[in-house]
Write a protein that holds these residues in place. Structure first.
Motif, PDB file in Angstrom:
ATOM      1  N   ALA A 178       0.863  -1.193   0.000  1.00 23.19           N
ATOM      2  CA  ALA A 178       0.000   0.000   0.000  1.00 23.19           C
ATOM      3  C   ALA A 178       0.896   1.239   0.000  1.00 23.19           C
ATOM      4  N   GLY A 179       1.409   1.555  -1.161  1.00 20.89           N
ATOM      5  CA  GLY A 179       2.334   2.677  -1.302  1.00 20.89           C
ATOM      6  C   GLY A 179       3.705   2.309  -0.752  1.00 20.89           C
ATOM      7  N   ALA A 180       4.648   3.227  -0.986  1.00 21.16           N
ATOM      8  CA  ALA A 180       5.988   3.023  -0.431  1.00 21.16           C
ATOM      9  C   ALA A 180       5.936   3.089   1.088  1.00 21.16           C
ATOM     10  N   THR A 181       5.008   3.878   1.611  1.00 18.76           N
ATOM     11  CA  THR A 181       4.932   4.053   3.065  1.00 18.76           C
ATOM     12  C   THR A 181       4.773   2.710   3.766  1.00 18.76           C
ATOM     13  N   GLU A 182       3.860   1.883   3.252  1.00 22.33           N
ATOM     14  CA  GLU A 182       3.680   0.585   3.899  1.00 22.33           C
ATOM     15  C   GLU A 182       4.914  -0.291   3.710  1.00 22.33           C
ATOM     16  N   ALA A 183       5.504  -0.236   2.524  1.00 16.83           N
ATOM     17  CA  ALA A 183       6.690  -1.070   2.287  1.00 16.83           C
ATOM     18  C   ALA A 183       7.799  -0.708   3.278  1.00 16.83           C
ATOM     19  N   ILE A 184       7.981   0.596   3.509  1.00 20.48           N
ATOM     20  CA  ILE A 184       9.046   1.041   4.421  1.00 20.48           C
ATOM     21  C   ILE A 184       8.736   0.586   5.850  1.00 20.48           C
ATOM     22  N   THR A 185       7.515   0.837   6.283  1.00 18.96           N
ATOM     23  CA  THR A 185       7.157   0.481   7.669  1.00 18.96           C
ATOM     24  C   THR A 185       7.213  -1.029   7.863  1.00 18.96           C
ATOM     25  N   PHE A 203      15.168  13.774   7.036  1.00 21.26           N
ATOM     26  CA  PHE A 203      14.606  12.515   6.537  1.00 21.26           C
ATOM     27  C   PHE A 203      13.093  12.660   6.386  1.00 21.26           C
ATOM     28  N   TYR A 204      12.574  11.837   5.486  1.00 18.28           N
ATOM     29  CA  TYR A 204      11.118  11.793   5.265  1.00 18.28           C
ATOM     30  C   TYR A 204      10.438  11.382   6.578  1.00 18.28           C
ATOM     31  N   ASP A 205       9.340  12.041   6.908  1.00 15.81           N
ATOM     32  CA  ASP A 205       8.827  11.930   8.284  1.00 15.81           C
ATOM     33  C   ASP A 205       8.361  10.538   8.686  1.00 15.81           C
ATOM     34  N   SER A 206       7.961   9.702   7.730  1.00 12.55           N
ATOM     35  CA  SER A 206       7.464   8.386   8.147  1.00 12.55           C
ATOM     36  C   SER A 206       8.597   7.501   8.680  1.00 12.55           C
ATOM     37  N   TYR A 207       9.850   7.859   8.395  1.00 15.02           N
ATOM     38  CA  TYR A 207      10.956   7.004   8.857  1.00 15.02           C
ATOM     39  C   TYR A 207      10.996   6.957  10.390  1.00 15.02           C
ATOM     40  N   SER A 208      10.896   8.133  11.006  1.00 15.54           N
ATOM     41  CA  SER A 208      11.019   8.134  12.464  1.00 15.54           C
ATOM     42  C   SER A 208       9.850   7.376  13.075  1.00 15.54           C
ATOM     43  N   PHE A 229      17.630   4.370   3.733  1.00 12.58           N
ATOM     44  CA  PHE A 229      18.284   5.315   2.829  1.00 12.58           C
ATOM     45  C   PHE A 229      17.289   5.807   1.783  1.00 12.58           C
ATOM     46  N   ASN A 230      17.446   7.057   1.374  1.00 16.74           N
ATOM     47  CA  ASN A 230      16.507   7.652   0.419  1.00 16.74           C
ATOM     48  C   ASN A 230      17.266   8.454  -0.628  1.00 16.74           C
ATOM     49  N   SER A 231      17.190   7.993  -1.867  1.00 17.11           N
ATOM     50  CA  SER A 231      17.755   8.753  -2.988  1.00 17.11           C
ATOM     51  C   SER A 231      16.956   8.423  -4.237  1.00 17.11           C
ATOM     52  N   HIS A 281      16.388  12.278  -2.859  1.00 15.14           N
ATOM     53  CA  HIS A 281      16.108  12.528  -1.456  1.00 15.14           C
ATOM     54  C   HIS A 281      15.075  13.637  -1.234  1.00 15.14           C
ATOM     55  N   ASN A 282      14.102  13.307  -0.433  1.00 19.57           N
ATOM     56  CA  ASN A 282      13.120  14.276   0.047  1.00 19.57           C
ATOM     57  C   ASN A 282      13.502  14.619   1.483  1.00 19.57           C
ATOM     58  N   PRO A 283      13.660  15.877   1.877  1.00 20.29           N
ATOM     59  CA  PRO A 283      13.205  17.077   1.196  1.00 20.29           C
ATOM     60  C   PRO A 283      14.258  17.827   0.375  1.00 20.29           C
ATOM     61  N   GLU A 291      13.155   4.731  -3.102  1.00 24.67           N
ATOM     62  CA  GLU A 291      13.514   5.330  -4.398  1.00 24.67           C
ATOM     63  C   GLU A 291      12.269   5.855  -5.121  1.00 24.67           C
ATOM     64  N   VAL A 292      11.331   6.406  -4.360  1.00 24.80           N
ATOM     65  CA  VAL A 292      10.053   6.801  -4.982  1.00 24.80           C
ATOM     66  C   VAL A 292      10.217   7.908  -6.032  1.00 24.80           C
ATOM     67  N   TYR A 293      11.321   8.658  -5.951  1.00 32.36           N
ATOM     68  CA  TYR A 293      11.538   9.732  -6.948  1.00 32.36           C
ATOM     69  C   TYR A 293      12.494   9.288  -8.057  1.00 32.36           C
ATOM     70  N   GLU A 294      12.608   7.971  -8.258  1.00 35.94           N
ATOM     71  CA  GLU A 294      13.625   7.452  -9.179  1.00 35.94           C
ATOM     72  C   GLU A 294      13.511   8.034 -10.582  1.00 35.94           C
ATOM     73  N   SER A 296       9.797   1.328  -3.972  1.00 37.52           N
ATOM     74  CA  SER A 296       9.362   2.443  -4.820  1.00 37.52           C
ATOM     75  C   SER A 296       7.837   2.409  -4.885  1.00 37.52           C
ATOM     76  N   SER A 297       7.281   3.332  -5.677  1.00 39.79           N
ATOM     77  CA  SER A 297       5.823   3.335  -5.784  1.00 39.79           C
ATOM     78  C   SER A 297       5.401   4.092  -7.031  1.00 39.79           C
ATOM     79  N   ALA A 298       4.101   3.971  -7.327  1.00 44.03           N
ATOM     80  CA  ALA A 298       3.565   4.567  -8.554  1.00 44.03           C
ATOM     81  C   ALA A 298       3.182   6.027  -8.369  1.00 44.03           C
ATOM     82  N   GLY A 299       3.015   6.453  -7.123  1.00 42.63           N
ATOM     83  CA  GLY A 299       2.432   7.769  -6.858  1.00 42.63           C
ATOM     84  C   GLY A 299       3.142   8.904  -7.567  1.00 42.63           C
ATOM     85  N   LYS A 300       4.470   8.967  -7.404  1.00 48.23           N
ATOM     86  CA  LYS A 300       5.226  10.104  -7.952  1.00 48.23           C
ATOM     87  C   LYS A 300       5.449   9.922  -9.455  1.00 48.23           C
ATOM     88  N   THR A 301       5.811   8.700  -9.856  1.00 46.13           N
ATOM     89  CA  THR A 301       6.168   8.456 -11.260  1.00 46.13           C
ATOM     90  C   THR A 301       4.986   8.706 -12.184  1.00 46.13           C
TER      91      THR A 301
HETATM   92  C1  LIG Z   1      10.728   9.988   0.320  1.00 49.97           C
HETATM   93  C2  LIG Z   1       9.330   9.483   0.287  1.00 49.97           C
HETATM   94  N1  LIG Z   1       9.091   8.191   0.536  1.00 49.97           N
HETATM   95  C3  LIG Z   1       7.862   7.685   0.526  1.00 49.97           C
HETATM   96  C4  LIG Z   1       6.769   8.482   0.240  1.00 49.97           C
HETATM   97  C5  LIG Z   1       5.408   7.890   0.274  1.00 49.97           C
HETATM   98  O1  LIG Z   1       5.126   7.206  -0.886  1.00 49.97           O
HETATM   99  P1  LIG Z   1       3.698   6.526  -1.086  1.00 49.97           P
HETATM  100  O2  LIG Z   1       2.710   7.619  -1.326  1.00 49.97           O
HETATM  101  O3  LIG Z   1       3.891   5.625  -2.243  1.00 49.97           O
HETATM  102  O4  LIG Z   1       3.386   5.792   0.175  1.00 49.97           O
HETATM  103  C6  LIG Z   1       6.961   9.831  -0.028  1.00 49.97           C
HETATM  104  C7  LIG Z   1       5.809  10.707  -0.303  1.00 49.97           C
HETATM  105  O5  LIG Z   1       5.877  11.893  -0.231  1.00 49.97           O
HETATM  106  C8  LIG Z   1       8.269  10.347   0.001  1.00 49.97           C
HETATM  107  O6  LIG Z   1       8.509  11.627  -0.251  1.00 49.97           O
END
Ligand SMILES: Cc1ncc(COP(=O)(O)O)c(C=O)c1O
Length: 391
Positions: free
Chosen positions: A97-104, A123-128, A168-170, A172-174, A202-205, A230-235
């Motif tokens: 369910a998005g990259a967020t679920e994959a990361i968590t 770092f992207y806020d969901s990491y913490s 790791f995120n590249s 990189h957001n933000p 790598e969601v911004y790949e 990764s995920s489809a949202g950004k691409t």
């Molecule tokens: C670095 C990073 N990772 C993950 C996500 C979340 O991706 P998804 O919407 O696929 O869960 C975002 C969304 O802003 C992001 O910026």
């Protein structure tokens, strides 16, 4: 009754994230929302039509747990096409369910309570939150502006006997940084030497303007220890569909799947064939998505500079970090709360991406994934921030 709720206390506060807070502010004030990162135009019509067709064809029940076979195959083809990475779609690809679920799910799956997880900061806020939910301990290495570089010795020193994972995120957001080959090599050597597992986001790949994205897993010695997300949202500009994926060695992917099945079980049945269609679009789609965003980056950056901001031009993503110090604002978080009323624009305080969100920083993150006329109007309004009528 015991108080307060145990898991939630490990997260930052109990309220909405600063992104939700800023979006609500934008809605309440009618300000232009350059805060939360979502495009204001839909993605490719062939992809949205594929979702509509799937709904009409009755693809509306639970999909298979690891994702549809066709989407897993499409993810494997994508990794082969762009990175020359061969994956077994049966065992080495998981739809989430998005990259967020994959990361968590990956952090929960791979860490024991008390394990240390290393990341770069900001770092992207969901990491913490993911690390906190796993009972892990976050350790960070700070990226230094203007080029968001890091000291490799500091990275090596941040690893302790308790360190389990690098998150790791590249791109990189933000910051919009694309880690260079030399930086990736330095990171890989620490991971190999200290035998770390790695989760790469790598969601911004595909949203890269300067330089080239290289997955960390493609460096020698890294594939066997890395879960790539990764995920489809950004691409494809469909951030609300929440279709993501995790790829990597079968054993690690199985661990992530074990957690994922108790988080969401499955998700997004009709969006899965649509995302498979998106991943199979020709190279020209991916190139043109980056090009059109590059124009938007240049447009907003020029507007911000004209308005008096000091801009750290991003090499990728759809965010730019702007320093408000020269305009006389030293606390970006305070400014972001005032900006909707002061000038009718919303940004996100960069403080939200740091370990101590209360430490003042003059940096504000703006999203440029908006129509050109919206970016121009935002820049025009932001120019008022420096004018004497808006002290
Ligand atoms: C670095 C990073 N990772 C993950 C996500 C979340 O991706 P998804 O919407 O696929 O869960 C975002 C969304 O802003 C992001 O910026």
């Amino acid at each position: 009754m015991s108080s307060p709720p145990y898991l939630a206390t490990r997260l930052r506060g109990f309220g909405p994230t600063v992104f939700a807070e800023m979006s609500a502010l934008a809605e309440a004030t009618g300000a232009i929302n350059l805060g939360q990162g979502f495009p204001d135009e839909d993605g490719p019509v062939e992809v949205s039509e594929a979702a509509v067709a799937a709904i009409r064809a009755g693809v509306n029940q639970y999909p298979p747990g690891p994702g549809t076979a066709d989407l897993r195959q499409a993810v494997a083809e994508h990794q082969q096409r762009f990175y020359n990475v061969s994956l077994d779609p049966e065992r080495e690809v998981l739809v989430t369910a998005g990259a967020t679920e994959a990361i968590t799910a990956a952090v929960l799956a791979l860490c024991e309570p008390g394990d240390e997880v290393l990341c770069f900061e900001p770092f992207y806020d969901s990491y913490s939150a993911a690390i906190a939910l796993a009972g892990g301990v976050r350790r960070t290495v700070v990226l230094q502006p203007p080029d968001w570089s890091f000291d490799p010795d500091r990275l090596a020193r941040a690893v302790t006997p308790r360190t389990r994972l690098l998150l790791f995120n590249s791109p990189h957001n933000p910051t919009g940084k694309v880690f260079s080959d030399d930086e990736l090599a330095a990171i890989a050597s620490v991971c190999i030497e200290r035998d770390l597992l790695v989760v790469t986001d790598e969601v911004y790949e595909h949203l890269v303007f300067d330089g080239q994205h290289r997955p960390l897993s493609t460096l020698p010695g890294m594939a066997e220890r890395t879960v790539t997300v990764s995920s489809a949202g950004k691409t494809f500009s469909f951030t609300g569909w929440k279709i993501g994926w995790a790829t990597g060695p079968a054993e690690l992917v199985a661990a992530v799947r074990t957690v994922k099945q108790f988080l969401t079980y499955v998700n997004g049945a009709p969006f899965q064939p649509a995302v498979a269609a998106g991943l199979r679009l020709p190279d020209s789609y991916f190139a043109s998505a980056a090009w059109s965003l590059r124009e938007k980056r240049d447009r907003l950056c020029a507007g911000l500079v004209a308005a008096g901001f000091v801009v750290h031009v991003p090499a990728a993503t759809y965010f730019v970090m702007a320093d408000t110090g020269r305009l006389g604002y030293l606390d970006g978080a305070a400014l972001c709360r005032q900006m909707p009323l002061k000038c009718g624009v919303v940004g996100v305080p960069a403080a939200a991406f740091y370990s101590d969100p209360d430490a003042p920083t003059p940096l504000v993150r703006f999203a440029f994934c908006k129509r050109p006329e919206v970016l121009d109007e935002a820049a025009r309004r932001l120019a008022d921030l420096g004018s004497p009528s808006h002290p």
